[in-house]
Design an enzyme around this catalytic site. Structure first.
Site, PDB file in Angstrom:
ATOM      1  N   SER A  90       0.784  -1.243   0.000  1.00  0.00           N
ATOM      2  CA  SER A  90       0.000   0.000   0.000  1.00  0.00           C
ATOM      3  C   SER A  90       0.811   1.286   0.000  1.00  0.00           C
ATOM      4  CB  SER A  90      -0.946   0.024   1.198  1.00  0.00           C
ATOM      5  OG  SER A  90      -2.109  -0.662   0.861  1.00  0.00           O
ATOM      6  N   LYS A 103       0.352   3.579  -2.850  1.00  0.00           N
ATOM      7  CA  LYS A 103      -0.798   4.495  -2.955  1.00  0.00           C
ATOM      8  C   LYS A 103      -0.342   5.960  -2.902  1.00  0.00           C
ATOM      9  CE  LYS A 103      -3.875   0.936  -1.216  1.00  0.00           C
ATOM     10  NZ  LYS A 103      -4.430   0.237  -0.072  1.00  0.00           N
ATOM     11  N   TYR A 128      -3.152  -2.221 -10.598  1.00  0.00           N
ATOM     12  CA  TYR A 128      -3.063  -2.052  -9.137  1.00  0.00           C
ATOM     13  C   TYR A 128      -2.236  -3.186  -8.514  1.00  0.00           C
ATOM     14  CZ  TYR A 128      -4.515  -2.203  -4.254  1.00  0.00           C
ATOM     15  OH  TYR A 128      -4.508  -2.267  -2.882  1.00  0.00           O
ATOM     16  N   TYR A 177      -3.890   3.081   7.989  1.00  0.00           N
ATOM     17  CA  TYR A 177      -5.106   2.273   8.134  1.00  0.00           C
ATOM     18  C   TYR A 177      -6.012   2.875   9.211  1.00  0.00           C
ATOM     19  CZ  TYR A 177      -2.169  -0.933   5.483  1.00  0.00           C
ATOM     20  OH  TYR A 177      -1.344  -1.482   4.540  1.00  0.00           O
ATOM     21  N   VAL A 212       1.097  -3.729   3.811  1.00  0.00           N
ATOM     22  CA  VAL A 212       1.091  -5.028   4.490  1.00  0.00           C
ATOM     23  C   VAL A 212       2.344  -5.865   4.199  1.00  0.00           C
ATOM     24  CG1 VAL A 212      -1.427  -5.187   4.737  1.00  0.00           C
ATOM     25  CG2 VAL A 212      -0.324  -6.114   2.689  1.00  0.00           C
TER      26      VAL A 212
HETATM   27  N1  GLU Z   1      -2.016  -5.362  -2.331  1.00  0.00           N
HETATM   28  C1  GLU Z   1      -2.653  -5.291  -1.045  1.00  0.00           C
HETATM   29  C2  GLU Z   1      -4.138  -5.454  -1.195  1.00  0.00           C
HETATM   30  O1  GLU Z   1      -4.681  -4.848  -2.044  1.00  0.00           O
HETATM   31  C3  GLU Z   1      -2.313  -3.987  -0.431  1.00  0.00           C
HETATM   32  C4  GLU Z   1      -2.822  -3.893   0.953  1.00  0.00           C
HETATM   33  C5  GLU Z   1      -2.026  -3.036   1.854  1.00  0.00           C
HETATM   34  O2  GLU Z   1      -0.805  -3.005   1.823  1.00  0.00           O
HETATM   35  O3  GLU Z   1      -2.677  -2.341   2.623  1.00  0.00           O
HETATM   36  O4  GLU Z   1      -4.776  -6.171  -0.482  1.00  0.00           O
END
Ligand code: GLU
Length: 322
Positions: free
Chosen positions: A79, A82, A203, A255, A273
């Site tokens: 993530s 992002k 993505y 988060y 994550v």
């Molecule tokens: N590729 C992970 C997902 O989409 C990213 C989640 C994350 O790092 O928060 O579930």
């Protein structure tokens, strides 16, 4: 908690020796915390990470660095991408256009939640949760190939060795049904800007970029330095976009722990994550951390513990001098 410094004003220059001691202690505290967390396993490839791995890399605007632990280990950005996706959207689409398609509200829900998107709004709450990042990717998917975005990531992270981690990408593509549900929900609401399969595939690939703690420190440094790479002088992100980016990282980057992290640490940050966290601290200073053992929210447990210590001891909280 130690008393916050009093009064507004200029952030004092950090003492080098003290900074080194603080980072060294933060590394110890993080290592100690690592066994309390768990490595993510909902993407099977991530479960292979060493739960005790931990590394911190600090890079400041003068090119000075500090490194402790596993700073060379490559892991998937997850993530943290992002932040890069939002920076690209702001650069090429502009502020107004970007926020016609995604909101800027903390959701208070877990990163992959669909609840509010379905019940309360047609647009995803913010670009730091999966729905918002997938929507932002759909704004870019008709204009950019994956390789071009990877090149942007290499520039922002000052890391020419960023590549696609094929094993993570495959694992994620095989098991990412919830993200497919999100992309089709966005399509059903008529807000998605590109083909759903193309969007979700892009993505998945962006989440599978392989970075290390140093790459994240460099990304943090560029953000903390107003979008300018202090070594090349290149102005990658406009200052007003950097302000937007930092605000959204601060309010939504950790988060559904973003509020507490904002109070306790108070440094614009984003976690993934895979165990990575990017922090854009003042100075300018970028801090990249890697610790795949996660807390219940999905943040690296060692990295959060370390950042609490670093921020408290070096007065890095953004409101310490305001
Ligand atoms: N590729 C992970 C997902 O989409 C990213 C989640 C994350 O790092 O928060 O579930």
């Amino acid at each position: 908690m130690k008393a916050a410094p009093t009064g507004a004003g200029v952030f004092p220059k950090l003492n080098k020796e003290k900074t080194r001691e603080v980072f060294a202690r933060a590394y110890e505290l993080g290592l100690k915390a690592a066994p309390e967390g768990r490595v993510a396993d909902y993407i099977p490839e991530l479960a292979k990470a060493d739960p005790n791995a931990f590394g911190i890399y600090m890079l400041n605007g003068e090119g000075e660095s500090l490194a402790f632990g596993d700073v060379g280990t490559r892991f998937s950005i997850q993530s943290v991408c992002k932040v890069i996706i939002l920076a690209i959207a702001l650069k090429f689409k502009g502020f107004e256009e970007t926020f016609k398609h995604v909101m800027m509200e903390p959701s208070g829900d877990s990163f992959n939640s669909i609840l509010k998107l379905d019940l309360r709004s047609n647009l995803p709450f913010n670009p730091m949760i999966n729905a918002g990042a997938i929507q932002t990717v759909s704004m870019l998917a008709n204009d950019f190939e994956f390789e071009e975005i990877m090149q942007f990531a290499r520039e922002l992270c000052m890391d020419p060795n960023i590549v696609l981690d094929e094993a993570v990408y495959k694992s994620e593509a095989e098991t990412g049904d919830r993200n497919r549900a999100i992309v089709y929900l966005l399509k059903s609401k008529g807000v998605l800007m590109a083909d759903p399969e193309k969007t979700v595939d892009l993505y998945f690939k962006l989440c599978s970029l392989s970075v290390n703690a140093r790459s994240l420190a460099a990304l943090g440094l560029v953000i903390s330095n107003g979008g300018v790479n202090p070594f090349s002088g290149e102005n990658w992100i406009e200052p007003n976009h950097v302000r937007t980016l930092k605000s959204i990282m601060f309010t939504c980057g950790m988060y559904d722990f973003s509020g507490e992290f904002g109070v306790r640490v108070g440094v614009p940050s984003k976690s993934g994550v895979g165990g990575g966290i990017v922090c854009a601290a003042r100075g300018p200073m970028g801090i990249g951390l890697y610790g795949p053992s996660l807390d219940p929210y999905g943040n690296s447990i060692a990295a959060v513990r370390a950042m609490e210590h670093i921020s408290e001891e070096l007065d890095l909280h953004v409101f310490d001098y305001l």
